[in-house]
Enzyme design. Structure first.
Site, PDB file in Angstrom:
ATOM      1  N   GLU A 180     -66.944  -8.642 -16.334  1.00 42.99           N
ATOM      2  CA  GLU A 180     -67.001  -8.264 -15.498  1.00 42.99           C
ATOM      3  C   GLU A 180     -66.447  -8.282 -14.107  1.00 42.99           C
ATOM      4  OE1 GLU A 180     -69.659  -4.725 -16.637  1.00 42.99           O
ATOM      5  OE2 GLU A 180     -69.801  -4.539 -18.328  1.00 42.99           O
ATOM      6  N   GLU A 225     -68.923  -5.231 -28.265  1.00 48.11           N
ATOM      7  CA  GLU A 225     -69.777  -4.200 -27.719  1.00 48.11           C
ATOM      8  C   GLU A 225     -68.220  -2.678 -27.912  1.00 48.11           C
ATOM      9  OE1 GLU A 225     -69.849  -4.428 -23.919  1.00 48.11           O
ATOM     10  OE2 GLU A 225     -70.729  -6.432 -23.570  1.00 48.11           O
TER      11      GLU A 225
HETATM   12  O1  9MR Z   1     -76.366  -1.558 -23.536  1.00 44.69           O
HETATM   13  C1  9MR Z   1     -76.693  -2.655 -22.836  1.00 44.69           C
HETATM   14  C2  9MR Z   1     -77.912  -1.520 -22.091  1.00 44.69           C
HETATM   15  O2  9MR Z   1     -79.005  -0.634 -22.960  1.00 44.69           O
HETATM   16  C3  9MR Z   1     -78.704  -1.525 -20.185  1.00 44.69           C
HETATM   17  O3  9MR Z   1     -79.463  -0.819 -20.229  1.00 44.69           O
HETATM   18  C4  9MR Z   1     -77.274  -2.007 -20.125  1.00 44.69           C
HETATM   19  C5  9MR Z   1     -77.358  -2.140 -18.145  1.00 44.69           C
HETATM   20  O4  9MR Z   1     -77.498  -3.622 -17.761  1.00 44.69           O
HETATM   21  O5  9MR Z   1     -76.132  -2.810 -20.253  1.00 44.69           O
HETATM   22  C6  9MR Z   1     -75.454  -2.175 -21.450  1.00 44.69           C
HETATM   23  O6  9MR Z   1     -74.363  -3.493 -21.801  1.00 44.69           O
HETATM   24  C7  9MR Z   1     -73.689  -3.496 -21.231  1.00 44.69           C
HETATM   25  C8  9MR Z   1     -73.191  -5.324 -21.583  1.00 44.69           C
HETATM   26  O7  9MR Z   1     -74.648  -5.808 -21.324  1.00 44.69           O
HETATM   27  C9  9MR Z   1     -72.099  -5.146 -20.172  1.00 44.69           C
HETATM   28  N1  9MR Z   1     -71.522  -4.189 -20.731  1.00 44.69           N
HETATM   29  C10 9MR Z   1     -71.360  -2.645 -20.901  1.00 44.69           C
HETATM   30  C11 9MR Z   1     -72.718  -2.745 -21.640  1.00 44.69           C
HETATM   31  C12 9MR Z   1     -73.506  -0.995 -21.038  1.00 44.69           C
HETATM   32  O8  9MR Z   1     -73.215  -0.518 -20.797  1.00 44.69           O
END
Ligand code: 9MR
Length: 373
Positions: free
Chosen positions: A158, A263
């Site tokens: 990102e 994802e």
């Molecule tokens: O699913 C993840 C969630 O449990 C966490 O709280 C969040 C914050 O770190 O991250 C989520 O996963 C993210 C992923 O690592 C990167 N892309 C976006 C995803 C959704 O926020």
């Protein structure tokens, strides 16, 4: 004659049972084995074997895994020089034991990085040299620990905005855009056999597509390894269009890399006002944006939701020569981050298994789709 009838009945029963078992044992990973890996994200309940039902589904249906949270830098190195590997080690061991294509997520991400990473003891930004040394140490410590076991890394996550500009993160502020190729080089040095990916959300926006394809070409001209683009797919019933997503898959493949759909989940709820997957972009709760909080999706919404899954998977199958992996972001609806994003406290239905671990009808339909293609 009587004996014959008994024998026929018994045979019938046996073949019925075998048939039922064959049906029961049809799995997503088997159905798609000829096309691409089918992955899912593991949470701590899975990793520590506390969610037995979830684990059974993961073993049966998925050929690839990624850790939803435990390999992010704030968990792996909460204090400078003090690494915490217990969760990540268990995750990687699970992948090894079950012969799964295991993905590391993520080495360099502006979010969920520990605060100390960017500042000195007085709280001021560190110099470019210090940040480089911290990045290199973090990346190489982690990648070399799992050398040969983690097959692919989301090296940078990102870093580019929808308009194609670079995210104004601390990495960018201190190092400029070079932080991305540097991260890839350091990861490659630590495990020359690992695949390396750039991973991002909303990667179908034309500005993002342009900037990322430019970056891929730049890496290639400089001899920097990049194997793939991870296209996050936090999508909804009405965004993005299949055509937009397809254009982006084709553009990345044309730039010379593989594409992984990472994802993936399809929200069944009304779209929020702003569409983002940036964890910081939350919105206020509104009752009309949480319409199905009794655990049941109306039939017409479920049908539209199933169609979206089938449309996306038809697209992935159409481009199976370009797609290496399709990873769902979790196992059951109850696991999903979407229940709290972008609005906290909603009840969403985005994944393939319901809150009681029951396989949704879409799973058989996706298996059927793979068999037809
Ligand atoms: O699913 C993840 C969630 O449990 C966490 O709280 C969040 C914050 O770190 O991250 C989520 O996963 C993210 C992923 O690592 C990167 N892309 C976006 C995803 C959704 O926020």
């Amino acid at each position: 004659m009587k004996k014959r009838i008994i024998l026929m009945t018994l045979l019938g029963l046996v073949s019925y049972k075998v048939g039922a078992q064959t049906k029961k044992s049809a799995s997503l990973k088997q159905a798609y084995a000829k096309d691409f890996y089918i992955g899912t994200a593991l949470n701590l309940q899975h990793i520590h074997d506390k969610d037995k039902k979830g684990i059974n589904i993961i073993k049966k249906d998925f050929s690839s895994i990624v850790a939803e949270n435990c390999m992010k830098s704030m968990f792996l190195q909460p204090v400078e020089g003090q690494f915490f590997f217990d969760d990540a080690d268990k995750f990687v061991a699970f992948g090894q034991q079950n012969n799964m294509f295991t993905i590391g997520h993520t080495l360099v991400w502006h979010s969920q990085a520990p605060d100390w990473f960017f500042v000195d003891k007085d709280g001021k930004n560190v110099s470019a040299d210090v940040l480089k040394q911290r990045m290199k140490n973090h990346i190489q410590t982690v990648v070399s620990r799992y050398k040969g076991k983690i097959k692919g890394w989301d090296v940078v996550n990102e870093a580019i905005m929808e308009d194609g500009s670079y995210r104004k993160s601390k990495f960018y502020e201190i190092l400029g855009e070079e932080f991305i190729p540097l991260a890839f080089q350091w990861a490659h040095e630590a495990d020359p056999d690992a695949e390396l990916y750039y991973n991002d959300y909303n990667e179908w926006h034309s500005g993002k597509v342009q900037q990322i394809t430019k970056m891929i070409k730049d890496f290639k001209s400089r001899g920097i390894r990049i194997d793939g683009i991870g296209m996050q797919a936090h999508v909804g019933l009405d965004y993005p269009s299949i055509e937009e997503y397809e254009k982006a898959i084709v553009a990345y493949a044309n730039a010379g890399v593989k594409v992984s759909v990472t994802e993936l989940e399809i929200s069944a709820l009304p779209s929020p006002h702003r569409i983002s997957s940036n964890v910081a972009d939350t919105q206020a709760y509104e009752k009309q944006l949480n319409p199905y909080n009794n655990g049941i999706l109306p039939a017409d919404v479920e049908a539209a939701w199933e169609k979206r899954y089938l449309d996306f998977f038809s697209l992935f199958l159409k481009h199976k020569d370009k797609v290496e992996r399709v990873t769902l972001w979790g196992v059951t609806d109850g696991d999903s981050w979407k229940n709290d994003f972008p609005i906290v406290g909603r009840t969403d239905y985005p994944l393939l298994f319901d809150r009681k671990y029951k396989e949704k009808p879409i799973v058989k339909k996706l298996i059927h789709l793979a068999k037809e293609n």
